[in-house]
Design a protein around this motif. Structure first.
Motif, mmCIF file in Angstrom:
data_model
loop_
_atom_site.group_PDB
_atom_site.id
_atom_site.type_symbol
_atom_site.label_atom_id
_atom_site.label_comp_id
_atom_site.label_asym_id
_atom_site.label_seq_id
_atom_site.Cartn_x
_atom_site.Cartn_y
_atom_site.Cartn_z
ATOM 1 N N ASN A 1 0.805 -1.222 0.000
ATOM 2 C CA ASN A 1 0.000 0.000 0.000
ATOM 3 C C ASN A 1 0.839 1.274 0.000
ATOM 4 O O ASN A 1 0.290 2.374 -0.012
ATOM 5 N N ALA A 2 2.149 1.129 0.023
ATOM 6 C CA ALA A 2 3.050 2.283 0.110
ATOM 7 C C ALA A 2 3.463 2.729 -1.287
ATOM 8 O O ALA A 2 4.610 2.524 -1.711
ATOM 9 N N VAL A 3 2.536 3.322 -2.010
ATOM 10 C CA VAL A 3 2.814 3.780 -3.369
ATOM 11 C C VAL A 3 2.375 5.235 -3.519
ATOM 12 O O VAL A 3 1.487 5.713 -2.798
ATOM 13 N N ALA A 4 3.006 5.923 -4.445
ATOM 14 C CA ALA A 4 2.704 7.339 -4.667
ATOM 15 C C ALA A 4 1.211 7.525 -4.957
ATOM 16 O O ALA A 4 0.615 6.758 -5.712
ATOM 17 N N GLY A 5 0.639 8.538 -4.310
ATOM 18 C CA GLY A 5 -0.770 8.854 -4.480
ATOM 19 C C GLY A 5 -1.656 8.301 -3.388
ATOM 20 O O GLY A 5 -2.788 8.771 -3.215
ATOM 21 N N ASN B 1 -6.449 8.438 5.201
ATOM 22 C CA ASN B 1 -6.019 9.432 6.184
ATOM 23 C C ASN B 1 -4.500 9.590 6.171
ATOM 24 O O ASN B 1 -3.769 8.740 5.691
ATOM 25 N N GLY B 2 -4.049 10.697 6.733
ATOM 26 C CA GLY B 2 -2.615 10.919 6.905
ATOM 27 C C GLY B 2 -1.972 11.526 5.680
ATOM 28 O O GLY B 2 -2.618 11.880 4.689
ATOM 29 N N VAL B 3 -0.652 11.643 5.762
ATOM 30 C CA VAL B 3 0.143 12.283 4.719
ATOM 31 C C VAL B 3 0.016 11.525 3.401
ATOM 32 O O VAL B 3 0.017 10.288 3.378
ATOM 33 N N MET B 4 -0.114 12.276 2.298
ATOM 34 C CA MET B 4 -0.096 11.634 0.989
ATOM 35 C C MET B 4 1.328 11.217 0.650
ATOM 36 O O MET B 4 2.280 11.958 0.868
ATOM 37 N N LEU B 5 1.459 10.024 0.106
ATOM 38 C CA LEU B 5 2.775 9.488 -0.246
ATOM 39 C C LEU B 5 3.204 10.014 -1.608
ATOM 40 O O LEU B 5 2.411 10.044 -2.557
ATOM 41 N N LYS B 6 4.466 10.419 -1.701
ATOM 42 C CA LYS B 6 5.014 10.961 -2.937
ATOM 43 C C LYS B 6 6.278 10.199 -3.327
ATOM 44 O O LYS B 6 7.045 9.765 -2.464
ATOM 45 N N ALA B 7 6.495 10.066 -4.619
ATOM 46 C CA ALA B 7 7.710 9.422 -5.100
ATOM 47 C C ALA B 7 8.933 10.146 -4.554
ATOM 48 O O ALA B 7 8.995 11.378 -4.561
ATOM 49 N N GLY B 8 9.883 9.379 -4.052
ATOM 50 C CA GLY B 8 11.083 9.963 -3.452
ATOM 51 C C GLY B 8 11.063 9.984 -1.933
ATOM 52 O O GLY B 8 12.106 10.185 -1.309
ATOM 53 N N MET B 9 9.893 9.766 -1.341
ATOM 54 C CA MET B 9 9.851 9.615 0.111
ATOM 55 C C MET B 9 10.466 8.272 0.492
ATOM 56 O O MET B 9 10.277 7.274 -0.205
ATOM 57 N N CYS B 10 11.211 8.254 1.581
ATOM 58 C CA CYS B 10 11.750 7.008 2.124
ATOM 59 C C CYS B 10 11.233 6.835 3.545
ATOM 60 O O CYS B 10 11.327 7.762 4.359
ATOM 61 N N ILE B 11 10.659 5.672 3.812
ATOM 62 C CA ILE B 11 10.061 5.419 5.120
ATOM 63 C C ILE B 11 10.439 4.026 5.608
ATOM 64 O O ILE B 11 10.748 3.140 4.809
ATOM 65 N N ALA B 12 10.403 3.871 6.927
ATOM 66 C CA ALA B 12 10.577 2.566 7.558
ATOM 67 C C ALA B 12 9.218 2.117 8.082
ATOM 68 O O ALA B 12 8.600 2.810 8.886
ATOM 69 N N PHE C 1 8.978 -6.796 12.776
ATOM 70 C CA PHE C 1 9.659 -6.878 11.486
ATOM 71 C C PHE C 1 9.647 -5.489 10.856
ATOM 72 O O PHE C 1 8.661 -4.762 10.977
ATOM 73 N N GLU C 2 10.746 -5.143 10.159
ATOM 74 C CA GLU C 2 10.870 -3.789 9.607
ATOM 75 C C GLU C 2 11.661 -3.798 8.309
ATOM 76 O O GLU C 2 12.689 -4.468 8.200
ATOM 77 N N HIS C 3 11.156 -3.041 7.326
ATOM 78 C CA HIS C 3 11.898 -2.753 6.105
ATOM 79 C C HIS C 3 11.926 -1.242 5.893
ATOM 80 O O HIS C 3 10.952 -0.535 6.224
ATOM 81 N N THR C 4 13.012 -0.761 5.325
ATOM 82 C CA THR C 4 13.072 0.606 4.803
ATOM 83 C C THR C 4 12.755 0.547 3.310
ATOM 84 O O THR C 4 13.302 -0.293 2.585
ATOM 85 N N ILE C 5 11.881 1.439 2.870
ATOM 86 C CA ILE C 5 11.452 1.422 1.473
ATOM 87 C C ILE C 5 11.522 2.821 0.868
ATOM 88 O O ILE C 5 11.537 3.827 1.580
ATOM 89 N N ALA C 6 11.555 2.858 -0.451
ATOM 90 C CA ALA C 6 11.419 4.109 -1.200
ATOM 91 C C ALA C 6 10.074 4.094 -1.903
ATOM 92 O O ALA C 6 9.704 3.091 -2.532
ATOM 93 N N ILE C 7 9.338 5.190 -1.774
ATOM 94 C CA ILE C 7 8.045 5.311 -2.445
ATOM 95 C C ILE C 7 8.277 5.544 -3.933
ATOM 96 O O ILE C 7 9.077 6.386 -4.335
#
Length: 263
Positions: A143-147, A195-206, A238-244
Motif C-alpha cells: 500500500n506504500a505507493v505514490a498517491g 487518512n494521513g500524509v499523501m505518499l510521494k515518489a522519493g519519500m523514504c520510510i521505515a 519486522f521492519e523494512h526501509t522502502i522508497a516510495i
C-alpha cells in the motif's frame, strides 16, 4: 512537518546502507542459538558494521527519557517488544524469540531494518505470531505507493493482525528516514485508509509492525529503553526501509541474507 524527498542518487546511497543492515542481520543469524548472550550478538554486529565502513546508528542514540542507547543493536527477547538492551544476563534459550533491530550510517545516509528470530524450536503459536507480523509488513509495503496515504499502510497492518486476534502497539510507529534515522512522517501501524500524509515518489520510510500475542498494552523498563508487553506475552517486530515509487514501492533493505542462513 518537513518531509525530504530523495533524489535517485540519494536513494542509491540509502540502498547501500540498508543492504548492509541486511548483511549484518544475516551475519547475526549464524550465531543465534541457545546459550548465546545478546551482548555477544551486539559485539558481532558492531564489528561487522564497522568492518564494512559504516557506523552503528543506534550506538549512543539519544533518549528523551534518560541515557543514550548503550549498544549497536536492539535485542528484544520474548515479551520485549522493542529497544531491548543487549546484556550478558540475557542468555538465549531454546524456544525463545529475539527481535533484532539494526541501523547503519553509511556515506551520510541511514539504513534501518528489524527481524524476529526463532531460537531453536519455538511453539506453533509463536510461529503464527511471527508469520502474521511479517505478512502485515508486506501488506503495508503493498500500500506504500505514490498517491496513496500513510493511513493506507497503517490500515493494512492493523486489519491483518487484528483479524488474527493480535494486539497492535499504538505508542510506537514507523518513520521517515534519510540523513537522519527518524524523519517525518510517522507511520503508525493502525489507522484508516485515506487518512494521513499523501505518499510521494522519493519519500523514504521505515515500516515496522510491532505486534503482540495478547493485549496491546506496553510499559517501559527501568533502563528507560526496553519496552515490554504488560501481560507478559510474546511480541514480534519486522521492519523494512522502502522508497516510495509510482506503482510499487522499492524495498531498500533485505531479509535475503537471513533466509539464506535459515534454509
Amino acid at each position: 512537518m518537513k518531509i525530504f524527498l530523495k533524489t535517485e542518487d540519494e536513494i542509491g546511497l540509502m540502498r547501500r546502507a540498508n543492504q548492509l543492515v541486511g548483511k549484518t542481520l544475516g551475519e547475526l543469524a549464524k550465531h543465534i542459538k541457545p546459550g548465546v548472550t545478546t551482548l555477544q550478538l551486539d559485539k558481532i554486529a558492531d564489528e561487522f558494521i564497522r568492518d564494512h565502513g559504516a557506523v552503528p546508528t543506534f550506538k549512543n542514540f539519544p533518549s528523551p527519557y534518560g541515557v543514550p542507547f548503550p549498544a549497536s543493536i536492539c535485542t528484544s527477547v520474548n515479551d520485549a517488544v522493542v529497544h531491548g538492551v543487549p546484556s550478558d544476563d540475557d542468555v538465549l534459550k531454546d524456544g525463545d524469540i529475539v527481535s533484532i533491530d539494526c541501523g547503519t550510517l553509511l556515506d551520510g545516509f541511514n539504513g534501518d531494518s528489524a527481524y524476529t528470530f526463532c531460537v531453536g524450536e519455538v511453539s506453533e503459536e509463536v510461529k503464527q505470531l511471527l508469520k502474521t507480523t511479517r505478512e502485515a509488513l508486506y501488506l503495508g509495503i503493498e500500500n506504500a505507493v505514490a498517491g496513496r496515504h500513510v493511513g493506507d499502510i497503517s490500515s493494512a497492518v492493523q486489519d491483518h493482525c487484528e483479524k488474527e486476534g493480535y494486539g497492535v502497539v499504538r505508542e510506537l510507529t514507523g518513520h521517515g528516514i534519510g540523513r537522519e534515522m527518524h524523519e517525518d512522517p510517522q507511520v503508525p501501524n493502525y489507522g484508516r485508509r485515506g487518512n494521513g500524509v499523501m505518499l510521494k515518489a522519493g519519500m523514504c520510510i521505515a515500516i515496522e509492525p510491532m505486534i503482540t500475542m495478547g493485549d496491546r498494552s506496553i510499559y517501559m523498563m527501568p533502563d528507560r529503553w526496553t519496552i515490554r508487553t504488560r501481560d507478559g506475552k510474546p511480541a514480534a517486530h519486522f521492519e523494512h526501509t522502502i522508497a516510495i515509487r509510482q506503482g510499487k514501492a522499492e524495498i531498500l533493505s533485505t531479509f535475503e541474507e537471513i533466509e539464506n542462513i535459515n534454509q
